[in-house]
Write an enzyme that holds these catalytic residues in place. Structure first.
Site, mmCIF file in Angstrom:
data_model
loop_
_atom_site.group_PDB
_atom_site.id
_atom_site.type_symbol
_atom_site.label_atom_id
_atom_site.label_comp_id
_atom_site.label_asym_id
_atom_site.label_seq_id
_atom_site.Cartn_x
_atom_site.Cartn_y
_atom_site.Cartn_z
ATOM 1 N N ILE A 143 8.349 6.867 16.802
ATOM 2 C CA ILE A 143 7.982 7.603 15.574
ATOM 3 C C ILE A 143 6.738 8.469 15.795
ATOM 4 C CG2 ILE A 143 7.460 7.429 13.097
ATOM 5 C CD1 ILE A 143 10.221 6.315 13.736
ATOM 6 N N ARG A 171 0.916 14.483 13.504
ATOM 7 C CA ARG A 171 1.408 14.327 12.137
ATOM 8 C C ARG A 171 1.417 15.626 11.333
ATOM 9 N NH1 ARG A 171 -0.859 8.976 9.444
ATOM 10 N NH2 ARG A 171 1.131 8.998 8.393
ATOM 11 N N PRO A 172 2.304 16.549 11.691
ATOM 12 C CA PRO A 172 2.398 17.810 10.949
ATOM 13 C C PRO A 172 2.966 17.611 9.542
ATOM 14 C CG PRO A 172 4.157 17.657 12.575
ATOM 15 C CD PRO A 172 3.283 16.461 12.784
ATOM 16 N N VAL A 173 2.862 18.661 8.708
ATOM 17 C CA VAL A 173 3.438 18.597 7.353
ATOM 18 C C VAL A 173 4.501 19.680 7.153
ATOM 19 C CG1 VAL A 173 1.484 17.468 6.205
ATOM 20 C CG2 VAL A 173 1.502 19.966 6.446
ATOM 21 N N LYS A 184 0.838 -1.210 0.000
ATOM 22 C CA LYS A 184 0.000 0.000 0.000
ATOM 23 C C LYS A 184 0.868 1.254 0.000
ATOM 24 C CE LYS A 184 -1.690 1.573 4.073
ATOM 25 N NZ LYS A 184 -1.436 2.988 4.415
ATOM 26 N N ASN A 185 1.858 1.278 0.888
ATOM 27 C CA ASN A 185 2.625 2.511 1.069
ATOM 28 C C ASN A 185 3.639 2.773 -0.044
ATOM 29 O OD1 ASN A 185 1.126 3.060 3.273
ATOM 30 N ND2 ASN A 185 2.700 2.553 4.796
ATOM 31 N N ARG A 215 -8.536 -0.816 4.557
ATOM 32 C CA ARG A 215 -7.659 0.223 4.000
ATOM 33 C C ARG A 215 -6.292 -0.350 3.649
ATOM 34 N NH1 ARG A 215 -7.823 5.897 7.018
ATOM 35 N NH2 ARG A 215 -6.561 6.284 5.188
ATOM 36 N N ASP A 222 4.949 0.572 11.876
ATOM 37 C CA ASP A 222 3.736 -0.053 11.335
ATOM 38 C C ASP A 222 3.598 -1.524 11.736
ATOM 39 O OD1 ASP A 222 3.093 2.350 10.175
ATOM 40 O OD2 ASP A 222 3.686 1.785 8.147
ATOM 41 N N LEU A 258 7.649 19.699 7.415
ATOM 42 C CA LEU A 258 8.863 19.314 6.691
ATOM 43 C C LEU A 258 8.591 19.147 5.192
ATOM 44 C CD1 LEU A 258 10.326 16.845 9.348
ATOM 45 C CD2 LEU A 258 10.887 19.255 8.970
ATOM 46 N N CYS A 290 -4.611 12.807 13.081
ATOM 47 C CA CYS A 290 -5.230 11.507 12.855
ATOM 48 C C CYS A 290 -5.030 10.675 14.101
ATOM 49 C CB CYS A 290 -4.663 10.819 11.632
ATOM 50 S SG CYS A 290 -3.105 10.029 11.924
ATOM 51 N N ARG A 295 -4.673 10.708 4.327
ATOM 52 C CA ARG A 295 -3.570 11.611 4.575
ATOM 53 C C ARG A 295 -2.556 11.673 3.436
ATOM 54 N NH1 ARG A 295 -0.968 14.157 8.583
ATOM 55 N NH2 ARG A 295 1.199 14.148 7.991
HETATM 56 C C1 EPZ Z 1 4.479 6.993 6.284
HETATM 57 O O1 EPZ Z 1 3.742 8.068 6.836
HETATM 58 C C2 EPZ Z 1 3.518 5.822 6.188
HETATM 59 N N1 EPZ Z 1 2.384 6.187 5.347
HETATM 60 C C3 EPZ Z 1 3.039 5.439 7.596
HETATM 61 O O2 EPZ Z 1 2.229 4.280 7.479
HETATM 62 C C4 EPZ Z 1 4.259 5.098 8.452
HETATM 63 O O3 EPZ Z 1 3.832 4.806 9.770
HETATM 64 C C5 EPZ Z 1 5.242 6.272 8.463
HETATM 65 O O4 EPZ Z 1 5.590 6.639 7.100
HETATM 66 C C6 EPZ Z 1 6.531 5.976 9.221
HETATM 67 O O5 EPZ Z 1 7.146 4.863 8.656
HETATM 68 C C7 EPZ Z 1 2.468 6.027 4.028
HETATM 69 O O6 EPZ Z 1 3.497 5.656 3.473
HETATM 70 C C8 EPZ Z 1 1.239 6.320 3.240
HETATM 71 P P1 EPZ Z 1 6.668 10.305 8.291
HETATM 72 P P2 EPZ Z 1 4.350 9.547 6.814
HETATM 73 O O7 EPZ Z 1 6.612 11.583 7.541
HETATM 74 O O8 EPZ Z 1 5.148 9.725 5.583
HETATM 75 C C9 EPZ Z 1 7.003 13.556 11.780
HETATM 76 C C10 EPZ Z 1 0.304 2.951 7.868
HETATM 77 O O9 EPZ Z 1 -0.233 2.401 8.862
HETATM 78 N N2 EPZ Z 1 6.817 14.587 10.747
HETATM 79 O O10 EPZ Z 1 7.810 9.381 8.018
HETATM 80 O O11 EPZ Z 1 3.219 10.477 7.050
HETATM 81 C C11 EPZ Z 1 5.747 12.701 11.987
HETATM 82 O O12 EPZ Z 1 4.811 13.340 12.798
HETATM 83 C C12 EPZ Z 1 0.850 4.352 7.928
HETATM 84 O O13 EPZ Z 1 0.381 2.394 6.745
HETATM 85 C C13 EPZ Z 1 6.947 15.913 11.099
HETATM 86 O O14 EPZ Z 1 7.216 16.250 12.247
HETATM 87 O O15 EPZ Z 1 5.292 9.504 8.090
HETATM 88 C C14 EPZ Z 1 6.340 11.454 12.575
HETATM 89 O O16 EPZ Z 1 6.567 11.648 13.936
HETATM 90 C C15 EPZ Z 1 0.561 5.051 9.193
HETATM 91 N N3 EPZ Z 1 6.771 16.868 10.132
HETATM 92 C C16 EPZ Z 1 7.702 11.327 11.861
HETATM 93 O O17 EPZ Z 1 7.975 12.637 11.349
HETATM 94 C C17 EPZ Z 1 6.475 16.534 8.842
HETATM 95 O O18 EPZ Z 1 6.318 17.443 8.017
HETATM 96 C C18 EPZ Z 1 7.723 10.357 10.699
HETATM 97 O O19 EPZ Z 1 6.611 10.614 9.840
HETATM 98 C C19 EPZ Z 1 6.353 15.175 8.494
HETATM 99 C C20 EPZ Z 1 6.531 14.217 9.463
#
Ligand code: EPZ
Length: 432
Positions: free
Chosen positions: A339, A131-133, A22-23, A409, A317, A135, A126, A102
């Site tokens: 994480i 989960r901010p954006v 999926k991811n 999902r 995950d 970055l 969520c 998301r």
């Molecule tokens: C991906 O989410 C996956 N989703 C998640 O899988 C997975 O848990 C996660 O990576 C970590 O491996 C998909 O691939 C669709 P991150 P993502 O950006 O990209 C922080 C599942 O169950 N962060 O690596 O959203 C964030 O809050 C899902 O399939 C910021 O602070 O995760 C987290 O603490 C759930 N600012 C850490 O970084 C940002 O702008 C890692 O998040 C972005 C992230």
């Protein structure tokens, strides 16, 4: 609303074919926005998130067919998806769509890179954390775009010359941030270097596909990725990599119930840290040309401490699923989540099945128990839901897992795959 009914106590024996990830599928599908040509993806899992994303992409003007049928002809089932973004008709991604999934926020990168502008709803919080954006937005700014937040939307515009290559340094590893950088920098002018990049296999899969489309990306899978921007990308055909989280989930299930199952089509290097932990817990792991075989006979489950970390560390995950396994270990284990700040919602539901788990900040201390007992449960996210399935497979009597849409999902044919290996599991329609 559907539910899953499980009567525990059966060993799992047989073969489970592992689906496409999926991811990996989600960012690959989003990459179709980068080119006017056709992108064909094989081995795409039939999941609610994938089906939702094709509709979201359709909104931007992506023409799609699934297994050769046009959109709408056969719903959205199937394994080969053709996506053609000949013309982007809308650079707006509305709240109603982005709030449902998301990862759809990631359309911001290709829309900006190709069209010079995008307006995308903030995804919001969520169930597993804030989960901010920030970055992801930092990436766009580093590449020279303006970024404003207006009424819940991110409004971003590239300068007149388009995006410009830049040095991008992530203060923490982010999968979505790295996907954003790969997609946006591929169509930027000049060279970009991404430092502290995510090394997840899904990043490598996206980079491989982009390179087939004509991008120039080097170093994906390491923490430094170099991208030479190109003027345009073309179509290609790419097969989605196997789902390491699905494979790790079934590996935990077999370690939990005992038995002998071949996880067909997956490669051990995709989830080695999880396999190491499962092996320490007492399962025998072997690799063949077919896939990864998990076996546990006789001996009980040993307690193992794990700490989640970015790849190649233990995946967040799989944290809930491994915790389910540890509920029946012979002794105490400690599971640390680094994480996401709020990814322990399965704990209170696992308690309904008779587990003993104490939370202490980012740690869960699990005291293994000899027996779990079936109960009605529900969960608030995908991986938490499947951890309840794993516990239920080993619990005495009947467990009813509610809110099955979470499972749909991310797990293709869950009850069929487990049922074929001897689990007593069925989907039932809830009254009302
Ligand atoms: C991906 O989410 C996956 N989703 C998640 O899988 C997975 O848990 C996660 O990576 C970590 O491996 C998909 O691939 C669709 P991150 P993502 O950006 O990209 C922080 C599942 O169950 N962060 O690596 O959203 C964030 O809050 C899902 O399939 C910021 O602070 O995760 C987290 O603490 C759930 N600012 C850490 O970084 C940002 O702008 C890692 O998040 C972005 C992230």
């Amino acid at each position: 609303m559907d539910r899953i009914r499980i009567v525990g106590g059966k060993e799992l024996n047989g073969t489970i074919p592992i689906s496409g990830a999926k991811n990996a599928a989600l960012p690959l599908m989003i990459a179709s926005l980068l080119t006017a040509d056709r992108l064909t993806l094989d081995n795409v899992p039939n999941l609610a998130d994938v089906n939702m994303l094709v509709r979201i992409l359709g909104n931007h003007g992506v023409d799609y067919t699934i297994n050769g049928k046009r959109a709408g002809e056969n719903g959205t089932t199937g394994r080969t998806i053709h996506l053609t973004a000949g013309e982007i008709v809308d650079t707006l991604a509305p709240y109603e769509l982005v709030s449902k999934m998301r990862a759809s926020f990631w359309v911001i990168a290709p829309l900006l890179a190709r069209m010079g502008e995008a307006k995308v709803s903030l995804p919001g919080g969520c169930a597993i954390g804030t989960r901010p954006v920030d970055l992801l937005l930092m990436v766009l700014e580093r590449l020279g775009a303006s970024v404003d937040i207006d009424a819940g939307y991110v409004v971003t515009k590239a300068g007149s010359g388009g995006l410009k290559g830049a040095e991008i340094e992530f203060p923490k590893v982010t999968v979505g941030g790295t996907h954003t950088a790969l997609m946006a920098a591929s169509l930027a002018h000049g060279k970009s270097v991404v430092h502290n990049a995510a090394r997840e296999p899904e990043i490598v899969d996206l980079a491989d596909c982009l390179n087939k489309m004509g991008a120039r990306i080097r170093g994906a899978g390491t923490s430094t990725i170099e991208i030479d921007g190109v003027a345009h990308l073309s179509g290609t055909r790419h097969a989605v990599l196997p789902d390491r989280i699905e494979a790790g989930t079934y590996a935990c299930a077999v370690a939990m119930t005992g038995g002998d199952v071949m996880l067909e089509g997956v490669r051990p290097e995709l989830f080695q840290s999880a396999l190491d932990a499962i092996e320490k817990a007492g399962a025998v792991v072997t690799t063949t040309n077919e896939g990864v075989r998990i076996k546990r006979n006789g001996a009980g489950i040993s307690p193992v401490d794990v700490t989640t970390a970015p790849f190649p560390g233990f995946p967040t995950d799989l944290q809930a699923q491994f915790m389910a396994l540890m509920t029946r270990a012979k002794g105490q284990s400690k599971i640390t989540e680094t994480i996401f700040e709020n990814r322990f919602m399965h704990v209170q539901e696992l308690a309904r099945l008779g587990s003993h788990i104490r939370l202490d900040g980012d740690c869960a201390i699990v005291e293994g128990v000899e027996r779990l007992k079936g109960a009605p449960v529900m969960a608030t996210d995908l991986r938490a839901s499947v951890s309840l399935v794993i516990a239920a497979l080993a619990a005495e009597g009947e467990t009813m897992v509610n809110r099955v849409y979470h499972l749909d999902r991310g797990f293709e044919n869950l009850e069929r795959k487990l049922g074929a290996c001897g689990a007593q599991i069925e989907r039932v329609s809830a009254p009302g």
